[in-house]
Design a protein around this motif. Structure first.
Motif, mmCIF file in Angstrom:
data_model
loop_
_atom_site.group_PDB
_atom_site.id
_atom_site.type_symbol
_atom_site.label_atom_id
_atom_site.label_comp_id
_atom_site.label_asym_id
_atom_site.label_seq_id
_atom_site.Cartn_x
_atom_site.Cartn_y
_atom_site.Cartn_z
ATOM 1 N N UNK A 56 -124.858 -26.629 -49.194
ATOM 2 C CA UNK A 56 -123.761 -27.016 -48.308
ATOM 3 C C UNK A 56 -122.444 -26.391 -48.757
ATOM 4 N N UNK A 57 -122.202 -26.368 -50.064
ATOM 5 C CA UNK A 57 -120.964 -25.782 -50.584
ATOM 6 C C UNK A 57 -120.958 -24.271 -50.385
ATOM 7 N N UNK A 58 -122.090 -23.608 -50.627
ATOM 8 C CA UNK A 58 -122.169 -22.154 -50.398
ATOM 9 C C UNK A 58 -121.888 -21.816 -48.940
ATOM 10 N N UNK A 59 -122.442 -22.606 -48.016
ATOM 11 C CA UNK A 59 -122.184 -22.359 -46.595
ATOM 12 C C UNK A 59 -120.727 -22.606 -46.246
ATOM 13 N N UNK A 60 -120.133 -23.623 -46.842
ATOM 14 C CA UNK A 60 -118.709 -23.883 -46.604
ATOM 15 C C UNK A 60 -117.878 -22.692 -47.061
ATOM 16 N N UNK A 61 -118.199 -22.140 -48.219
ATOM 17 C CA UNK A 61 -117.477 -20.964 -48.727
ATOM 18 C C UNK A 61 -117.705 -19.766 -47.811
ATOM 19 N N UNK A 62 -118.954 -19.571 -47.405
ATOM 20 C CA UNK A 62 -119.317 -18.423 -46.572
ATOM 21 C C UNK A 62 -118.583 -18.409 -45.236
ATOM 22 N N UNK A 63 -118.388 -19.592 -44.632
ATOM 23 C CA UNK A 63 -117.825 -19.653 -43.283
ATOM 24 C C UNK A 63 -116.380 -20.144 -43.246
ATOM 25 N N UNK A 64 -115.721 -20.211 -44.386
ATOM 26 C CA UNK A 64 -114.316 -20.625 -44.429
ATOM 27 C C UNK A 64 -113.485 -19.470 -44.970
ATOM 28 N N UNK A 65 -112.863 -18.719 -44.064
ATOM 29 C CA UNK A 65 -112.042 -17.576 -44.470
ATOM 30 C C UNK A 65 -110.693 -18.007 -45.033
#
Length: 71
Positions: free
Chosen positions: A22-31
């Motif tokens: 969940x944290x990796x996805x948050x980083x991936x999709x939060x510019x």
């Protein structure tokens, strides 16, 4: 000193894998903006959360994140 009420009895590997994904996805999709994670109200059941200011998951796909294999 650790807070005794904040202990979680569960499968450590699974809980870590879920939160890491969940944290990796948050980083991936939060510019830009923020990412926040933690827990709320450690009564039964505990609630972990990951919040971000990213693009988000389309409403039609939100339930799929809880399925082991989604098409």
């Amino acid at each position: 000193m650790p807070d005794e009420s904040a202990y979680v009895f569960s499968d450590k590997e699974k809980v870590c894998a879920i939160l890491i994904n969940l944290i990796k996805n948050a980083i991936k999709f939060t510019d830009s903006g923020k990412i926040e994670f933690g827990y709320r109200d450690f009564s039964d059941p505990a609630e972990f959360y990951v919040q971000d200011t990213g693009t988000g998951i389309p409403a039609a796909r939100q339930q799929a994140i809880f399925e082991r294999f989604a098409k």
